[in-house]
Scaffold this active site. Structure first.
Site, mmCIF file in Angstrom:
data_model
loop_
_atom_site.group_PDB
_atom_site.id
_atom_site.type_symbol
_atom_site.label_atom_id
_atom_site.label_comp_id
_atom_site.label_asym_id
_atom_site.label_seq_id
_atom_site.Cartn_x
_atom_site.Cartn_y
_atom_site.Cartn_z
ATOM 1 N N ARG A 57 0.840 -1.480 -0.263
ATOM 2 C CA ARG A 57 0.389 -0.103 -0.303
ATOM 3 C C ARG A 57 0.772 1.732 -0.083
ATOM 4 O O ARG A 57 0.385 2.226 -0.581
ATOM 5 C CB ARG A 57 -0.608 0.041 1.127
ATOM 6 C CG ARG A 57 -1.886 1.478 0.980
ATOM 7 C CD ARG A 57 -3.410 0.953 2.433
ATOM 8 N NE ARG A 57 -2.920 0.625 3.253
ATOM 9 C CZ ARG A 57 -2.438 0.740 5.128
ATOM 10 N NH1 ARG A 57 -2.283 2.236 4.518
ATOM 11 N NH2 ARG A 57 -2.457 0.300 5.456
ATOM 12 N N TYR A 111 -15.266 15.501 -15.787
ATOM 13 C CA TYR A 111 -15.493 14.262 -15.376
ATOM 14 C C TYR A 111 -16.672 13.796 -14.212
ATOM 15 O O TYR A 111 -16.497 14.522 -13.621
ATOM 16 C CB TYR A 111 -14.834 13.391 -15.380
ATOM 17 C CG TYR A 111 -14.542 11.656 -15.221
ATOM 18 C CD1 TYR A 111 -14.840 11.026 -16.322
ATOM 19 C CD2 TYR A 111 -14.165 11.483 -13.830
ATOM 20 C CE1 TYR A 111 -15.474 9.468 -15.982
ATOM 21 C CE2 TYR A 111 -14.829 9.930 -14.389
ATOM 22 C CZ TYR A 111 -15.377 9.336 -14.801
ATOM 23 O OH TYR A 111 -15.515 8.137 -14.250
ATOM 24 N N ASP A 178 -6.760 18.064 -14.531
ATOM 25 C CA ASP A 178 -6.817 16.792 -15.588
ATOM 26 C C ASP A 178 -6.262 16.913 -17.052
ATOM 27 O O ASP A 178 -6.597 17.591 -17.262
ATOM 28 C CB ASP A 178 -8.452 16.788 -15.325
ATOM 29 C CG ASP A 178 -8.843 15.079 -14.926
ATOM 30 O OD1 ASP A 178 -7.529 14.150 -15.950
ATOM 31 O OD2 ASP A 178 -9.116 14.257 -15.139
ATOM 32 N N LYS A 203 -6.628 5.429 -18.923
ATOM 33 C CA LYS A 203 -6.922 5.851 -21.342
ATOM 34 C C LYS A 203 -5.755 5.659 -21.345
ATOM 35 O O LYS A 203 -4.435 4.924 -21.439
ATOM 36 C CB LYS A 203 -7.498 6.635 -20.960
ATOM 37 C CG LYS A 203 -8.642 7.418 -19.604
ATOM 38 C CD LYS A 203 -9.317 6.674 -19.911
ATOM 39 C CE LYS A 203 -10.300 6.605 -18.298
ATOM 40 N NZ LYS A 203 -11.323 5.997 -18.572
HETATM 41 C C1 LIG Z 1 -10.797 13.313 -17.605
HETATM 42 C C2 LIG Z 1 -11.227 11.843 -17.081
HETATM 43 N N1 LIG Z 1 -10.509 12.403 -15.574
HETATM 44 C C3 LIG Z 1 -10.775 11.275 -14.268
HETATM 45 C C4 LIG Z 1 -11.438 10.120 -14.821
HETATM 46 C C5 LIG Z 1 -11.442 8.905 -13.724
HETATM 47 O O1 LIG Z 1 -10.352 8.193 -14.584
HETATM 48 P P1 LIG Z 1 -10.545 6.433 -13.639
HETATM 49 O O2 LIG Z 1 -11.868 5.711 -14.563
HETATM 50 O O3 LIG Z 1 -9.387 5.532 -14.206
HETATM 51 O O4 LIG Z 1 -10.456 6.218 -12.040
HETATM 52 C C6 LIG Z 1 -12.274 9.270 -16.290
HETATM 53 C C7 LIG Z 1 -12.444 8.909 -17.138
HETATM 54 O O5 LIG Z 1 -13.418 8.734 -17.710
HETATM 55 C C8 LIG Z 1 -11.588 11.148 -17.349
HETATM 56 O O6 LIG Z 1 -12.786 10.998 -17.920
#
Ligand SMILES: Cc1ncc(COP(=O)(O)O)c(C=O)c1O
Length: 387
Positions: A57, A111, A178, A203
């Site tokens: 962890r 998101y 982000d 992604k």
């Molecule tokens: C722009 C963005 N940030 C964060 C996330 C969250 O990622 P995760 O699904 O790996 O938790 C996503 C998920 O689609 C996203 O599109």
């Protein structure tokens, strides 16, 4: 007695030191804990920030390897790998807002998981969060702003945030960006004055639709605070996932170059199709922030959104594609199509949906690595059903 001893030996196998050369690829350290030296060194390891070889962890050699690659890509001092993009968003936000009662400023378009954190969870802990239209973020920032949270391009509207303008407007705030859609191949937010970058490594960074992970990058001091938050909340990126991510990262620049080219080819095709009302892709000159996209992005990625005549037509196109698969997520090798209003925003109210700039006529594409002609042919066939 002998039977008993052999059963005990099962638990303490003799692992012979390795003969010959060292492995070219880092082995998977699939262990939850590590045998510590029987000296004062053990206490030093236990007290360290992000020790390797203590407890999984707290980190693992596989996570450390991926973190070194990710910090380097972002031009950052340090990186923290966690178990999902949302864990990265949460660790970054919770570690920066913990000590400061000031305002958290963010976009209306984020998101959906991030929106829930900003609109429901942080206010429930007494934090003051203000959400403004994305293009107005820099103008809305002021002396009272302690943390600015941005997402550019935002999911799924493909609206951009001017990072330099936000930095200039909020010189004392901690800015978190982000960068999941742009990736460090197209934008390195730290170069524009951002303090912490978060990404869903699920992604483009991993790029193979087979890992859930997230990463925070920034200064060593801010990453140490994010690590402390993640140590307590516990969203581990397990050794096998970290190993897969490090493997995927090796082809990251090659994949991104192809995503950029394919994304633009598909955007241009859609922009010229009579059944398509609007295409949202920062690489198109018709994007209202195309100039900013050229200044802030090296390429424009494989993400785009487009609208058709009405909600019924959107669902018909979605159901008619064959090569483009109907799935959420993005950044993998295969082209994915999704209907954000009914899937991605399933946990949001109609008002929140509208505030995010999403409506039921919109479809989102994550353009993959296939031959661009094949993606275009599939979309052309699907669009002919509503033409
Ligand atoms: C722009 C963005 N940030 C964060 C996330 C969250 O990622 P995760 O699904 O790996 O938790 C996503 C998920 O689609 C996203 O599109």
């Amino acid at each position: 007695m002998e039977k008993h001893a052999s059963m005990t030996r099962l638990l303490h196998p003799h692992v012979a030191p390795q003969a010959g050369g060292a492995p070219l690829v880092t082995p998977i350290h699939q262990t939850s804990t590590y045998e510590l030296p029987r000296t004062d060194e053990a206490a030093r390891i236990a007290a360290a920030v992000a020790p390797t070889g203590y407890y999984t962890r707290y980190g693992s050699p596989n996570a450390r390897e991926a973190e070194a690659m990710l910090a380097d890509l972002d031009g950052a001092e340090a990186a923290l790998l966690v178990g999902s993009g949302m864990a990265a968003v949460s660790a970054a936000l919770l570690s920066t807002v913990a000590a400061d009662p000031g305002e958290i400023l963010a976009q209306k378009s984020h998101y959906t998981g991030t929106l829930t954190l900003l609109q429901e969870m942080l206010p429930a802990f007494g934090r003051q969060v203000r959400l403004v239209p994305q293009e107005e973020l820099a103008a809305a920032a002021g002396r009272q702003t302690r943390v600015v949270y941005v997402e550019t391009p935002s999911n799924p509207t493909m609206t951009l945030t001017d990072l330099r303008a936000v930095r200039a407007a909020a010189p004392d705030a901690i800015i978190i960006a982000d960068n999941t859609f742009a990736t460090p191949y197209n934008t390195r937010p730290l170069d524009f004055g951002v303090d912490l970058v978060v990404q869903s490594a699920t992604k483009y960074l991993n790029g193979h639709s087979d890992v859930t992970a997230g990463v925070v990058t920034g200064s060593a001091a801010l990453i140490a605070k994010a690590w402390e938050t993640a140590r307590v909340l516990g969203p581990v990126c397990h050794p096998f996932e970290a190993w897969l991510l490090a493997r995927g990262l090796k082809t990251f620049p090659l994949r991104m170059a192809r995503h950029n080219a394919n994304g633009l080819a598909v955007a241009r095709f859609l922009a010229g199709h009579p059944a398509v009302r609007a295409v949202h892709h920062p690489g198109l000159p018709s994007h209202p922030q195309h100039d900013l996209a050229v200044r802030q992005m090296r390429g424009h990625g494989g993400m785009l959104a487009f609208t058709v005549a009405d909600a019924d037509a959107a669902v018909r196109v979605l159901r008619a594609t064959k090569l483009c698969r109907n799935a959420v997520s993005l950044g993998g090798p295969e082209t994915l199509i999704t209907h954000p209003a009914s899937l991605v925003f399933a946990h949001q109210s109609a008002e929140e949906l509208a505030a995010s700039g999403v409506d039921a006529t919109m479809l989102r594409l994550s353009v993959g690595l296939e031959e661009p002609e094949d993606i275009v042919a599939d979309l052309a066939a699907a669009l002919s059903t509503v033409d």
